[in-house]
Design an enzyme around this catalytic site. Structure first.
Site, mmCIF file in Angstrom:
data_model
loop_
_atom_site.group_PDB
_atom_site.id
_atom_site.type_symbol
_atom_site.label_atom_id
_atom_site.label_comp_id
_atom_site.label_asym_id
_atom_site.label_seq_id
_atom_site.Cartn_x
_atom_site.Cartn_y
_atom_site.Cartn_z
ATOM 1 N N ASN A 20 19.981 -62.238 27.958
ATOM 2 C CA ASN A 20 18.785 -62.539 27.171
ATOM 3 C C ASN A 20 17.604 -61.646 27.493
ATOM 4 O O ASN A 20 16.997 -61.077 26.596
ATOM 5 C CB ASN A 20 18.394 -64.008 27.358
ATOM 6 C CG ASN A 20 17.371 -64.478 26.357
ATOM 7 O OD1 ASN A 20 16.390 -63.820 26.067
ATOM 8 N ND2 ASN A 20 17.615 -65.657 25.800
ATOM 9 N N ASP A 79 9.729 -69.062 25.660
ATOM 10 C CA ASP A 79 10.680 -67.958 25.540
ATOM 11 C C ASP A 79 10.317 -66.788 26.444
ATOM 12 O O ASP A 79 11.084 -66.398 27.303
ATOM 13 C CB ASP A 79 10.741 -67.510 24.079
ATOM 14 C CG ASP A 79 11.917 -66.596 23.776
ATOM 15 O OD1 ASP A 79 12.052 -65.569 24.456
ATOM 16 O OD2 ASP A 79 12.693 -66.912 22.856
#
Length: 299
Positions: A112, A204
């Site tokens: 990620n 995030d």
């Protein structure tokens, strides 16, 4: 805390302070500055964009699949987290090569986001699957050898490294928290401590300014939170219409004086920016030209 998960207060800065810097991107997830001051971003279909200081896009490469986190190595080579391929390297000419699909015996499920330290070690999150609590924190040494140094976590996401490189911050999106790890001399991470909770909905991305304030961008609540070194949390910015902050995912400091915050908006086709009045923390590739003494790698 209100129904949307935001702090019940007015944002520090009005959303009108944000302006569109670049448009026409295919739902950018992440962005990173190279040493020359060009901004790079990834697209949903695999595009790798280079953006000049005036906001003009050039498509340098296409990985053919969604691009997640971007980070530049000490040599200013771009590393891209591409869940379909692993971690991919992209050089300035657009040549693409796969850097890693595994960290030791661990096969990455969803690489990620990554960040480099000043010795060339690359920390990267493998988010795992949503709500499965099978995310991990990984570390690759400059010779490419990887290992798991923490986990499992609930959807491991954005990272930020303290300026002294003794602590690593990590978003755990499943729980709307930011965790902090002490980095050990042997290359492992200490036990995670909860650095901040209730950070919007689906936090995030992370970035730090030069004063040690940590900024948390939230995909599902269209806002950014600021956490001071004393762990005081404020609502930094919020877009009730999700236009200038539309599912903001990752952030980076840039500009001639390094005091402008750039934000990738995954729900839109734009990168927006806002003057901060304070400088950002230089990342490892940006500190190279300042000739700071690198931290030796323990491995």
């Amino acid at each position: 805390m209100d129904e949307s998960g935001r702090l019940s207060m007015e944002p520090e800065i009005p959303i009108e302070s944000f302006k569109i810097f670049a448009t026409g991107l295919d739902h950018p997830e992440c962005l990173a500055f190279d040493r020359q001051g060009f901004l790079w971003a990834g697209g949903e279909a695999g595009q790798i964009y280079r953006i000049d200081p005036e906001g003009k896009l050039t498509t340098v490469a296409n990985l053919g699949a969604f691009c997640g986190g971007l980070a530049f190595s000490l040599l200013d080579v771009l590393f891209v987290c591409c869940p379909a391929l692993g971690v991919v390297k992209v050089d300035g000419s657009g040549e693409v090569s796969v850097f890693a699909t595994h960290a030791g015996e661990h096969k990455m499920i969803c690489p990620n986001y990554g960040v480099f330290d000043s010795a060339g070690n690359y920390y990267v999150t493998d988010s795992g699957n949503w709500r499965k609590n099978n995310g991990y924190l990984l570390r690759f040494t400059p010779d490419g050898k990887g290992r798991v140094i923490g986990g499992p976590f609930g959807y491991a996401n954005g990272l930020a490294l303290s300026v002294d490189e003794n602590f690593l911050f990590m978003v755990e999106s499943n729980t709307n928290r930011v965790l902090r790890f002490e980095l050990k001399p042997d290359g492992l991470a200490g036990e995670p401590e909860v650095y901040a909770e209730e950070c919007g909905r689906f936090p995030d991305g992370l970035t730090l300014d030069a004063e040690g304030n940590l900024y948390v961008s939230c995909y599902a609540s269209d806002d950014i939170h600021r956490i001071t070194p004393m762990r005081e949390k404020t609502l930094f910015a919020w877009d009730p219409f999700a236009i200038l902050l539309g599912s903001p995912t990752n952030m980076a400091f840039g500009g001639p004086d390094f005091d402008v915050l750039y934000v990738a908006n995954l729900a839109r086709t734009t990168i927006t920016r806002v003057p901060m009045g304070r400088q950002g923390q230089l990342l490892a590739n940006q500190r190279v030209k300042t000739k700071l003494r690198p931290r030796p790698s323990p491995i």
